[in-house]
Design an enzyme around this catalytic site. Sequence first.
Site, PDB file in Angstrom:
ATOM      1  CB  CYS A   2      -0.876   0.207   1.091  1.00  0.00           C
ATOM      2  SG  CYS A   2      -1.816  -1.581   1.476  1.00  0.00           S
ATOM      3  NE  ARG A  27       4.445   1.799  -0.843  1.00  0.00           N
ATOM      4  CZ  ARG A  27       5.591   1.794  -0.030  1.00  0.00           C
ATOM      5  NH1 ARG A  27       6.752   1.987  -0.558  1.00  0.00           N
ATOM      6  NH2 ARG A  27       5.349   0.995   1.048  1.00  0.00           N
ATOM      7  CD1 TRP A  75      -0.571  -5.339  -4.272  1.00  0.00           C
ATOM      8  CD2 TRP A  75      -0.293  -6.323  -2.026  1.00  0.00           C
ATOM      9  NE1 TRP A  75       0.284  -6.497  -4.124  1.00  0.00           N
ATOM     10  CE2 TRP A  75       0.218  -7.409  -3.320  1.00  0.00           C
ATOM     11  CE3 TRP A  75      -0.249  -6.808  -0.820  1.00  0.00           C
ATOM     12  CZ2 TRP A  75       0.663  -8.398  -2.848  1.00  0.00           C
ATOM     13  CZ3 TRP A  75       0.350  -8.433  -0.795  1.00  0.00           C
ATOM     14  CH2 TRP A  75       0.478  -8.999  -1.644  1.00  0.00           C
ATOM     15  CG  ASN A  99       1.958   0.264   4.178  1.00  0.00           C
ATOM     16  OD1 ASN A  99       1.683  -1.033   3.929  1.00  0.00           O
ATOM     17  ND2 ASN A  99       3.220   0.483   3.819  1.00  0.00           N
ATOM     18  N   GLY A 100       0.157  -2.090   5.853  1.00  0.00           N
ATOM     19  CA  GLY A 100       0.650  -2.933   6.935  1.00  0.00           C
ATOM     20  C   GLY A 100      -0.460  -4.085   7.363  1.00  0.00           C
ATOM     21  CD  GLU A 483      16.854 -12.143 -10.727  1.00  0.00           C
ATOM     22  OE1 GLU A 483      16.256 -12.660  -9.847  1.00  0.00           O
ATOM     23  OE2 GLU A 483      16.571 -10.894 -11.000  1.00  0.00           O
ATOM     24  CE  LYS A 487      13.486  -9.528 -12.542  1.00  0.00           C
ATOM     25  NZ  LYS A 487      14.268  -9.570 -11.311  1.00  0.00           N
ATOM     26  CD  GLU A 490       9.639 -10.177 -11.141  1.00  0.00           C
ATOM     27  OE1 GLU A 490       9.093  -9.733 -10.068  1.00  0.00           O
ATOM     28  OE2 GLU A 490      10.723  -9.899 -10.974  1.00  0.00           O
ATOM     29  CG  HIS A 506      18.099 -36.574 -11.428  1.00  0.00           C
ATOM     30  ND1 HIS A 506      18.591 -38.010 -11.289  1.00  0.00           N
ATOM     31  CD2 HIS A 506      19.335 -35.953 -11.439  1.00  0.00           C
ATOM     32  CE1 HIS A 506      19.860 -38.174 -11.239  1.00  0.00           C
ATOM     33  NE2 HIS A 506      20.579 -36.957 -11.574  1.00  0.00           N
ATOM     34  CE  LYS A 606      11.745  -1.788  -6.867  1.00  0.00           C
ATOM     35  NZ  LYS A 606      12.405  -2.839  -7.653  1.00  0.00           N
TER      36      LYS A 606
HETATM   37  O1  M6R Z   1      13.175  -5.152  -1.473  1.00  0.00           O
HETATM   38  P1  M6R Z   1      13.875  -6.358  -1.522  1.00  0.00           P
HETATM   39  O2  M6R Z   1      15.010  -6.614  -2.201  1.00  0.00           O
HETATM   40  O3  M6R Z   1      13.753  -6.869  -0.118  1.00  0.00           O
HETATM   41  O4  M6R Z   1      12.923  -7.274  -2.316  1.00  0.00           O
HETATM   42  C1  M6R Z   1      12.760  -8.648  -2.170  1.00  0.00           C
HETATM   43  C2  M6R Z   1      11.926  -8.977  -3.320  1.00  0.00           C
HETATM   44  O5  M6R Z   1      10.360  -8.854  -2.968  1.00  0.00           O
HETATM   45  C3  M6R Z   1      12.345  -8.629  -4.803  1.00  0.00           C
HETATM   46  O6  M6R Z   1      13.315  -9.013  -5.275  1.00  0.00           O
HETATM   47  C4  M6R Z   1      11.145  -9.383  -5.813  1.00  0.00           C
HETATM   48  O7  M6R Z   1      11.250 -10.529  -6.045  1.00  0.00           O
HETATM   49  C5  M6R Z   1      11.221  -8.422  -7.161  1.00  0.00           C
HETATM   50  N1  M6R Z   1       9.793  -8.400  -7.479  1.00  0.00           N
HETATM   51  C6  M6R Z   1      11.905  -9.425  -7.934  1.00  0.00           C
HETATM   52  O8  M6R Z   1      11.859  -8.668  -9.264  1.00  0.00           O
END
Ligand code: M6R
Length: 611
Positions: A2, A27, A75, A99-100, A483, A487, A490, A506, A606
């Site tokens: 949020c 966010r 959110w 927020n929280g 990674e 990417k 997501e 396997h 984010k």
């Molecule tokens: O702010 P942070 O690096 O702690 O965030 C961790 C993950 O939430 C963040 O890397 C998330 O996986 C991204 N969407 C990846 O692109």
Amino acid sequence: MCGIIGYTGNRKSVPILLEGLKTLEYRGYDSAGISVTDDQSVTTVKAKGRLSVLENKLNASEELTATCGIGHTRWATHGEPSDINSHPHSAEHLTLVHNGIIENYAEIGEMLRGVGYTFVSETDTERAAKLLDMFYAKSHDPLEAIFSACRVIRGSYAFGIMFNDRPEVIYSIRKDSPLIVAHESGNGSFIASDIPAILKYTRSYYRLEEGVVAQISKDGVVFYNSEMEPVSQTLEEVDWDVEQAQKGGYPHFMLKEIHEEPEALRKTLEPRIKDGLPHFGIEQLDGEFLAHFTGIHIVACGTAYHAGLIGKAIIEKLARVPVNVEIASEFRYRDPILRPNDLVILLSQSGETADTLAALRHAKAQGIYTLAIVNVIGSSVAREADSVLYTWAGPEIAVASTKAYSVQCSLLYLLALRMTLANRTLEEETVRRICDSMLTKIPSVIAETLKLNDQIYGYAKQIVNAEHVFYIGRDMDWALCTEGSLKLKEISYIHSEAYAAGELKHGTISLITDGIPVIALTTVSKVCEKTVSGIREVKSRGALVIAFAARELAEKYEIPHDELLIIPEIDELLMPFPAVTVLQLLAYHVSALKGLDVDKPRNLAKSVTVE
Ligand code: M6R
């Protein structure tokens, strides 16, 4: 997660609130709302969906001229995204945004029902609003009511609160969720979840300390501790500008941020290499103290966790210290074995990730030395760790983390090199040579890699309609594949998985059929031949193989492929830096080709400030 904005001052609040919310869109959210107040009444407008829906609703109604208000992007956690569940939420005496997550919201709801309160939404936030209302009805004292409510609430929160009988004042308090406070003389005062929301007005801000109430009015800001005495907070200055938080001509923040990698790496590395050797200016990391760590735990989430995998590979390879990399949400509950001479490294771009913060607290509670590698200055993880190394990537706005990964890896490399000096596992001259390559070659090799954009775009076209994509590699290449795969999934919504190439047979190889794209990474000479066998296995089962390889290895081994891209050359040890840029560009183009919201993928936020 949020986003919160609050403004009280001399100007109309609605445009300021809307603009502020736009800067917080990154966010992640699924509904939005604002409440504004004047002497007479509070008006609330809320809408499920994007901010444009809220904006249309506001345009369609009578113009709101009030100069005090709060806004929120939600959110969803408790209750589906809907108009009713959106914030702000009101009670008889007040309106608030949150927020929280309030963990004991059900208990609070029960208690409030017992004294006659009813609820219109499914949210934990409405329970908090009515709890606060109950206390305010007794004392009519905002501070007393806020502190009393916070003593009952368990969980995380940042609140922006307007009391009906104090029309031009906003109150705020936070715990485990970020919130900043700012004042611009002649204009007014602000609260916000993040700096971009206030940057247009002022570069000075307070990062609200946990448990302190901020009372903002058009004339200024006052802070109170739990004894209800005025306290001071540290005024900080933003050292980057609006331009850096905007797209600067790129179609998406993600692409802009990938292009910022060379500069981000330069800024992160330069101050940490002195006289040719790694130097952190932190006694525990520069002195003999470093040699006393006999084990390391790297704890993080998502992309940062994947950077941790690279960290493990490099620290174990160079410094020969065992490293355990752990997902923060597992670490916090698993009760991992932590020994007195262990070092816990928390990796986080935002420094506000709830699970990473909880893992940090778990380690500290056991007396373990903690080091944060964080991008956002003054964030919770940075402030609570025993020491912090900031990455200097600048603001990262796209939900998909890119430049933050590269700089996190770079600091883990430097840490590994510093440990080799402390542990005497490498000659000083070798360390000097690697440091020199890091400083002089990494930024330029990434710049070279960015020039391969068109070629990578061509590969993106070939996989854009795939339902599944597999990534294979071994050793560091496998870590990079994790990674690359994250990417892609997501932001393009294509199912994808990363496998250590030797693991395919396997189980996973049964999923390889005609035309299934397999992205194969070969940059590690020691295992290249083995990876090539894995590639051969998938190729002979009809996979569409897109191989990314180091030149020397592509020349030495016959890498089976449909497409082959030679990654610009750099010392083998540093190959992860250009290689990840290739993987990031590939994911970016697939998402853009599909016409998706590259910077704000569905369901993602984010900064994940809830568990
Ligand atoms: O702010 P942070 O690096 O702690 O965030 C961790 C993950 O939430 C963040 O890397 C998330 O996986 C991204 N969407 C990846 O692109």
